[in-house]
Design an enzyme around this catalytic site. Structure first.
Site, PDB file in Angstrom:
ATOM      1  N   CYS A   2       0.833  -1.188   0.000  1.00 47.96           N
ATOM      2  CA  CYS A   2       0.000   0.000   0.000  1.00 47.96           C
ATOM      3  C   CYS A   2       0.873   1.245   0.000  1.00 47.96           C
ATOM      4  O   CYS A   2       2.068   1.187   0.263  1.00 47.96           O
ATOM      5  CB  CYS A   2      -0.898  -0.005   1.230  1.00 47.96           C
ATOM      6  SG  CYS A   2      -1.820  -1.558   1.433  1.00 47.96           S
ATOM      7  N   ARG A  27       0.760   1.727  -6.073  1.00 45.32           N
ATOM      8  CA  ARG A  27       1.026   0.714  -5.057  1.00 45.32           C
ATOM      9  C   ARG A  27      -0.248   0.063  -4.533  1.00 45.32           C
ATOM     10  O   ARG A  27      -0.188  -0.934  -3.817  1.00 45.32           O
ATOM     11  CB  ARG A  27       1.790   1.338  -3.880  1.00 45.32           C
ATOM     12  CG  ARG A  27       3.207   1.747  -4.203  1.00 45.32           C
ATOM     13  CD  ARG A  27       3.884   2.343  -2.987  1.00 45.32           C
ATOM     14  NE  ARG A  27       4.084   1.371  -1.934  1.00 45.32           N
ATOM     15  CZ  ARG A  27       5.238   0.786  -1.650  1.00 45.32           C
ATOM     16  NH1 ARG A  27       6.293   1.072  -2.374  1.00 45.32           N
ATOM     17  NH2 ARG A  27       5.339  -0.067  -0.674  1.00 45.32           N
ATOM     18  N   TRP A  74      -4.167  -1.722  -1.087  1.00 39.28           N
ATOM     19  CA  TRP A  74      -4.332  -2.952  -1.862  1.00 39.28           C
ATOM     20  C   TRP A  74      -4.696  -4.020  -0.848  1.00 39.28           C
ATOM     21  O   TRP A  74      -3.912  -4.377   0.011  1.00 39.28           O
ATOM     22  CB  TRP A  74      -3.046  -3.300  -2.595  1.00 39.28           C
ATOM     23  CG  TRP A  74      -3.177  -4.422  -3.572  1.00 39.28           C
ATOM     24  CD1 TRP A  74      -3.645  -4.363  -4.843  1.00 39.28           C
ATOM     25  CD2 TRP A  74      -2.802  -5.795  -3.368  1.00 39.28           C
ATOM     26  NE1 TRP A  74      -3.586  -5.601  -5.444  1.00 39.28           N
ATOM     27  CE2 TRP A  74      -3.080  -6.496  -4.555  1.00 39.28           C
ATOM     28  CE3 TRP A  74      -2.256  -6.494  -2.283  1.00 39.28           C
ATOM     29  CZ2 TRP A  74      -2.837  -7.850  -4.702  1.00 39.28           C
ATOM     30  CZ3 TRP A  74      -2.024  -7.851  -2.422  1.00 39.28           C
ATOM     31  CH2 TRP A  74      -2.311  -8.519  -3.625  1.00 39.28           C
ATOM     32  N   ASN A 100       1.146  -0.764   6.269  1.00 34.46           N
ATOM     33  CA  ASN A 100       1.463  -1.580   5.107  1.00 34.46           C
ATOM     34  C   ASN A 100       2.028  -2.898   5.618  1.00 34.46           C
ATOM     35  O   ASN A 100       3.031  -2.898   6.338  1.00 34.46           O
ATOM     36  CB  ASN A 100       2.505  -0.858   4.232  1.00 34.46           C
ATOM     37  CG  ASN A 100       2.781  -1.592   2.932  1.00 34.46           C
ATOM     38  OD1 ASN A 100       2.127  -2.574   2.614  1.00 34.46           O
ATOM     39  ND2 ASN A 100       3.769  -1.123   2.194  1.00 34.46           N
ATOM     40  N   GLY A 101       1.406  -4.017   5.268  1.00 36.86           N
ATOM     41  CA  GLY A 101       1.884  -5.320   5.738  1.00 36.86           C
ATOM     42  C   GLY A 101       0.737  -6.174   6.228  1.00 36.86           C
ATOM     43  O   GLY A 101      -0.445  -5.844   6.058  1.00 36.86           O
ATOM     44  N   GLU A 486       7.857 -13.120 -21.076  1.00 34.05           N
ATOM     45  CA  GLU A 486       7.601 -11.724 -20.742  1.00 34.05           C
ATOM     46  C   GLU A 486       6.514 -11.126 -21.630  1.00 34.05           C
ATOM     47  O   GLU A 486       5.657 -10.372 -21.158  1.00 34.05           O
ATOM     48  CB  GLU A 486       8.894 -10.912 -20.862  1.00 34.05           C
ATOM     49  CG  GLU A 486       8.744  -9.406 -20.680  1.00 34.05           C
ATOM     50  CD  GLU A 486       8.225  -8.980 -19.321  1.00 34.05           C
ATOM     51  OE1 GLU A 486       7.906  -7.788 -19.164  1.00 34.05           O
ATOM     52  OE2 GLU A 486       8.121  -9.830 -18.402  1.00 34.05           O
ATOM     53  N   LYS A 490       2.968  -9.567 -20.194  1.00 37.29           N
ATOM     54  CA  LYS A 490       2.481  -8.216 -20.438  1.00 37.29           C
ATOM     55  C   LYS A 490       1.053  -8.238 -20.960  1.00 37.29           C
ATOM     56  O   LYS A 490       0.219  -7.419 -20.567  1.00 37.29           O
ATOM     57  CB  LYS A 490       3.390  -7.495 -21.444  1.00 37.29           C
ATOM     58  CG  LYS A 490       4.698  -7.035 -20.864  1.00 37.29           C
ATOM     59  CD  LYS A 490       4.492  -5.920 -19.846  1.00 37.29           C
ATOM     60  CE  LYS A 490       5.660  -5.817 -18.882  1.00 37.29           C
ATOM     61  NZ  LYS A 490       5.680  -6.851 -17.846  1.00 37.29           N
ATOM     62  N   GLU A 493      -1.216  -9.088 -18.015  1.00 43.43           N
ATOM     63  CA  GLU A 493      -1.274  -8.064 -16.977  1.00 43.43           C
ATOM     64  C   GLU A 493      -2.207  -6.913 -17.321  1.00 43.43           C
ATOM     65  O   GLU A 493      -3.001  -6.478 -16.474  1.00 43.43           O
ATOM     66  CB  GLU A 493       0.125  -7.480 -16.733  1.00 43.43           C
ATOM     67  CG  GLU A 493       1.056  -8.365 -15.938  1.00 43.43           C
ATOM     68  CD  GLU A 493       2.403  -7.699 -15.732  1.00 43.43           C
ATOM     69  OE1 GLU A 493       2.867  -7.669 -14.584  1.00 43.43           O
ATOM     70  OE2 GLU A 493       2.987  -7.202 -16.714  1.00 43.43           O
ATOM     71  N   HIS A 509       5.100 -30.827 -28.065  1.00 42.91           N
ATOM     72  CA  HIS A 509       4.879 -31.743 -26.939  1.00 42.91           C
ATOM     73  C   HIS A 509       3.620 -31.400 -26.156  1.00 42.91           C
ATOM     74  O   HIS A 509       3.530 -31.715 -24.967  1.00 42.91           O
ATOM     75  CB  HIS A 509       6.097 -31.728 -26.010  1.00 42.91           C
ATOM     76  CG  HIS A 509       7.345 -32.249 -26.658  1.00 42.91           C
ATOM     77  ND1 HIS A 509       7.540 -33.579 -26.928  1.00 42.91           N
ATOM     78  CD2 HIS A 509       8.444 -31.604 -27.125  1.00 42.91           C
ATOM     79  CE1 HIS A 509       8.714 -33.742 -27.519  1.00 42.91           C
ATOM     80  NE2 HIS A 509       9.279 -32.554 -27.646  1.00 42.91           N
ATOM     81  N   LYS A 608       2.256  -2.289  -7.852  1.00 42.42           N
ATOM     82  CA  LYS A 608       3.611  -2.152  -8.381  1.00 42.42           C
ATOM     83  C   LYS A 608       4.630  -2.907  -7.553  1.00 42.42           C
ATOM     84  O   LYS A 608       5.510  -3.576  -8.078  1.00 42.42           O
ATOM     85  CB  LYS A 608       3.975  -0.664  -8.442  1.00 42.42           C
ATOM     86  CG  LYS A 608       5.340  -0.387  -9.065  1.00 42.42           C
ATOM     87  CD  LYS A 608       5.362  -0.782 -10.537  1.00 42.42           C
ATOM     88  CE  LYS A 608       6.656  -0.424 -11.212  1.00 42.42           C
ATOM     89  NZ  LYS A 608       6.723  -0.937 -12.583  1.00 42.42           N
TER      90      LYS A 608
END
Length: 613
Positions: A2, A27, A74, A100-101, A486, A490, A493, A509, A608
Site C-alpha cells: 500500500c 502501489r 491494496w 502496510n503489511g 515476458e 504483459k 497483466e 509436446h 507495483k
C-alpha cells in the site's frame, strides 16, 4: 503493498497528502483515505475505489490541518470498502494509524482485545494496531512508548505510521521486516513520511530510509531514529537525484507508454560511466568485485519474481555464455522454502525494480543465512535489497510508475550483460579482442531500441487487428525464450487476455493441440543461433491454421510469406537481442489494452511493489 504519506509542519496537510497519494496510487488502488488533526480533533475521510473517489469526498466534506497521514490500499485482510480503508481510528478517536503489511498474529490479538471489551469497526488486521496502542496509552505511557510496545507485539513485516490528537507535535513510524519501505523526508520546518520516494520528491530530496526494526519520532524540526529496543541510531541522510517531473506523463497517454519510450534514455544512462569503449572494459564499482573474488565464484543463483525473473533467465544465458559460470534462476517465493544448497562460493543475485519485494528479500535473507555472497540489481536507490547486499547495480531508469514493468525489464538485461563481461574479464576467460567486441556491441543498443520504437504505428495497426483475441501463444528459443514469457505476461497483466509463453521446441509436446484459426501465435525469430529452429516452429504453427505474428530482423525475406503479421526489429548482436525483441511485445500489449479502454497503468488486482507474501 500500500501507499503511505505523512506530513507534519505549518502547512495544511490535506493537499500534500492527496498529492503524495496520487504518486503512490500504483502501489494500491482498492480504497484510500486520510486523517488530519483539525481543531484538536482527528478528522478522517475514507472511500472505496481509486483516489478520485477520495478526492470527491474531500471536496464535498473538506478537512484541513496538520499533522496528517494518508493511505492508498491494496486489500489483504478485508474486502475493498470504505469500512476497511485506512486510516483506522482507535475507540477513543484520539489515535489513528496507517499500515502496510500483514499482522500475522491478528486473530490472536483481536480475540484478546475483544475479550477486554474492544469493539472492531473493520475486517482488517490493521485495526488491532491502533487498539493496542490505545491499550498501552491507558497505562500512562506516551505515544512513543505505547507504539514501541505495540510494535514488539505484532508479528510479520510492517510499515506503520501513527499520530495522536493528545500529542499533536509528533508522528511515530516504524519499519519491521520487509513489508515495504519507510522513507523520512527532511524539509525546512516540516518533515514527511512515505512508503516510496515519489510521494515526497516535490517537497524534498533529502531522505532517510528506515531499516528493519527501526522506529522514528518525527516532529516539525527534527527526526530521531532508534531501534525497537530503544537504542539511538544516527541515520545516513541520502540526497535523491530523481526529479518530480519524471513522475508525470508528459505527452503520453499513459505512464506505461511513456516508460516504454524512455528506454532509449534509461539504457543510455545504464551504460554511462560503466563502459569505457576506448579500453573495452566494464566498471561496476558498487559491486565491490575484485579479481580474487571473481575467481572464487563457482555458481550464481539469480532470484526474482515476475518480470524480473524473466530478466534473470536472460541473465543466466549471458553469465554462462560469457563468464562461463554455472547459473540458475529460482523464483524468490520458491527459493526461500526450498532449503537451497548455498555456500561461500555461491552468489545470490536478486533482481527487483522496487528493491522491496517481500519474496525476493526473503530469498536474499536465506542466502545470507547460508553464507552466500549477496548482490542485487535494483531501481530504487536506498531500497532494502540494495542496502542488505554485499554489492549492487543500480538500474538507472528513474521512477517507473506503470504497474507493468517495461524499462525496469530492459535495464537489468544490460546490467547482467555488463556483469557477465566484467566477471569474464576478471576471471581471465576472455581474450582481449573478444572483450572489446562485446563491449563495443553495447554502443549500438540505444540507437537500435530507438529504431524499434519508431515502428510503434505498425504495432498499433496489428493491435487493432488482434484486439478481440481471447487466447495467445508466445514462442521463443534460447536467449529469447524468456522474452516469450515476458510478452505473454504483459498481455495478461494489462489486456486481461489469457496468454502462455512457451519454449518453442516444446510446442509439439502439447501446446500444438491448441493451435487453430482462433489461437494467434507470436513467434520471436530474430537472426540469432536459434533462427532456423524458429522458422520450423512458425511453419508448424501455420500448417495447423494458426494466425502467426513474428518478431523478425529487418531485411529477413524468409519469414514474411509464412506469417500474417511481422514486427520488425533492427539487426542486433544476438546476446543483446532480447533488449530489442521485447519492445514490440510491450507495445502490442499496451495498444491492445488501450484499444479495449482498460486501465493500463493500474490493472486490476495488481500493485507495483508486492511487499506481502
Amino acid at each position: 503493498m500500500c501507499g503511505i504519506v505523512g506530513y507534519i509542519g505549518p502547512r495544511n496537510a490535506t493537499p500534500i497528502i492527496l498529492s503524495g497519494l496520487k504518486r503512490l496510487e500504483y502501489r494500491g488502488y482498492d480504497s484510500a483515505g486520510l486523517a488530519v488533526l483539525q481543531d484538536g480533533k482527528i478528522e478522517v475521510r475514507r472511500e472505496a475505489g481509486k483516489l478520485s473517489q477520495l478526492n470527491g469526498l474531500v471536496n464535498e466534506s473538506p478537512i484541513s490541518g496538520a499533522p496528517g497521514i494518508g493511505h492508498t490500499r491494496w486489500a489483504t485482510h478485508g474486502a475493498p470498502s470504505a469500512r476497511n480503508a485506512h486510516p483506522h481510528l482507535g475507540a477513543t478517536g484520539r489515535v489513528v494509524v496507517v499500515h502496510n503489511g500483514i499482522v500475522e498474529n491478528f486473530l490472536e490479538l483481536r480475540d484478546e482485545l475483544t475479550s477486554e471489551g474492544v469493539e472492531f469497526n473493520s475486517d482488517t488486521d490493521t485495526e488491532v494496531i491502533v487498539h493496542l496502542v490505545e491499550h498501552h496509552l491507558a497505562t500512562g505511557l506516551n505515544l512513543t512508548e505505547a507504539a514501541r510496545r505495540t510494535f514488539k507485539q505484532i508479528q510479520g513485516a510492517h510499515g506503520i505510521v501513527l499520530m495522536s490528537a493528545d500529542e499533536p507535535d509528533k508522528m511515530v513510524c516504524a519499519r519491521i521486516g520487509n513489508a515495504g519501505g519507510v522513507v523520512l523526508g527532511l524539509g525546512e520546518g516540516e518533515n514527511f513520511i512515505a512508503s516510496d520516494i515519489p510521494a515526497i520528491l516535490e517537497h524534498t530530496r533529502r531522505v532517510i530510509f528506515l531499516e528493519s526494526r527501526q522506529m522514528a519520532v518525527v516532529i516539525r524540526d527534527a527526526v530521531s531514529v532508534e531501534t525497537l529496543e530503544g537504542a539511538a541510531i544516527r541515520p545516513e541522510v541520502h540526497t535523491v537525484a530523481w526529479d518530480s517531473v519524471a513522475a508525470e506523463k508528459g505527452e503520453y497517454r499513459h505512464f506505461m507508454q511513456k516508460e516504454i519510450h524512455e528506454q532509449v534514455r534509461s539504457l543510455t544512462d545504464t551504460l554511462a560511466g560503466r563502459v569505457d569503449f576506448q579500453s573495452g572494459r566494464v566498471r561496476l564499482p558498487e559491486l565491490n568485485l575484485t579479481p580474487d573474488l571473481a575467481r572464487k565464484i563457482q555458481r550464481i543463483v539469480i532470484t526474482a519474481c515476475g518480470t524480473a525473473a524473466y530478466a534473470g533467465m536472460v541473465g543466466k544465458v549471458l553469465i554462462e555464455r560469457i563468464a562461463r559460470i554455472p547459473a540458475e534462476v529460482v523464483i524468490g517465493s520458491e527459493l526461500r522454502y526450498s532449503d537451497p544448497i548455498l555456500d561461500g562460493n555461491t552468489v545470490v543475485l536478486a533482481i527487483s525494480q522496487s528493491g522491496e519485494t517481500a519474496d525476493t528479500l526473503a530469498a536474499m535473507e536465506e542466502g545470507r543465512r547460508k553464507g552466500a555472497l549477496l548482490w542485487s540489481i535494483v531501481n530504487a536507490v536506498g531500497s532494502q535489497a540494495m542496502r542488505i547486499a554485499d554489492g549492487s547495480i543500480s538500474m538507472q531508469t528513474g521512477p517507473e510508475i506503470g504497474v507493468a514493468s517495461t524499462k525496469a525489464f530492459t535495464a537489468p538485461l544490460v546490467d547482467q550483460y555488463l556483469l557477465a563481461v566484467l566477471l569474464a574479464d576478471l576471471r581471465g576467460v576472455l581474450d582481449d579482442s573478444t572483450c572489446r567486441k562485446l563491449v563495443a556491441d553495447l554502443r549500438l543498443i540505444p540507437d537500435i531500441v530507438g529504431r524499434a520504437l519508431e515502428r510503434e504505428p505498425e504495432v498499433e495497426k496489428v493491435a487493432h487487428a488482434l484486439k478481440d483475441l481471447r487466447d495467445c501463444l508466445y514462442l521463443g528459443r534460447g536467449i529469447n525464450m524468456p522474452i516469450a514469457y515476458e510478452g505473454a505476461l504483459k498481455l495478461k497483466e494489462i489486456s486481461y487476455v489469457h496468454a502462455e509463453g512457451y519454449p518453442a521446441g516444446e510446442m509439439k509436446h502439447g501446446p500444438i493441440a491448441l493451435i487453430d484459426e482462433n489461437m494467434p501465435v507470436v513467434a520471436i525469430a530474430p537472426r540469432d543461433p536459434w533462427y532456423e529452429k524458429m522458422v520450423s516452429q512458425i511453419q508448424q504453427a501455420k500448417a495447423r491454421g494458426g494466425q502467426v505474428v513474428a518478431v523478425a530482423t529487418e531485411g529477413d525475406e524468409l519469414i514474411p510469406p509464412m506469417c500474417d503479421h511481422v514486427f520488425w526489429v533492427p539487426q542486433c548482436p544476438w546476446m543483446l537481442s532480447p533488449v530489442t525483441t521485447v519492445i514490440p511485445l510491450q507495445l502490442l500489449a499496451y495498444h491492445i489494452a488501450a484499444i479495449r479502454g482498460l486501465d493500463v497503468d493500474q490493472p486490476r488486482n495488481l500493485a507495483k511493489s508486492v511487499t506481502v507474501e
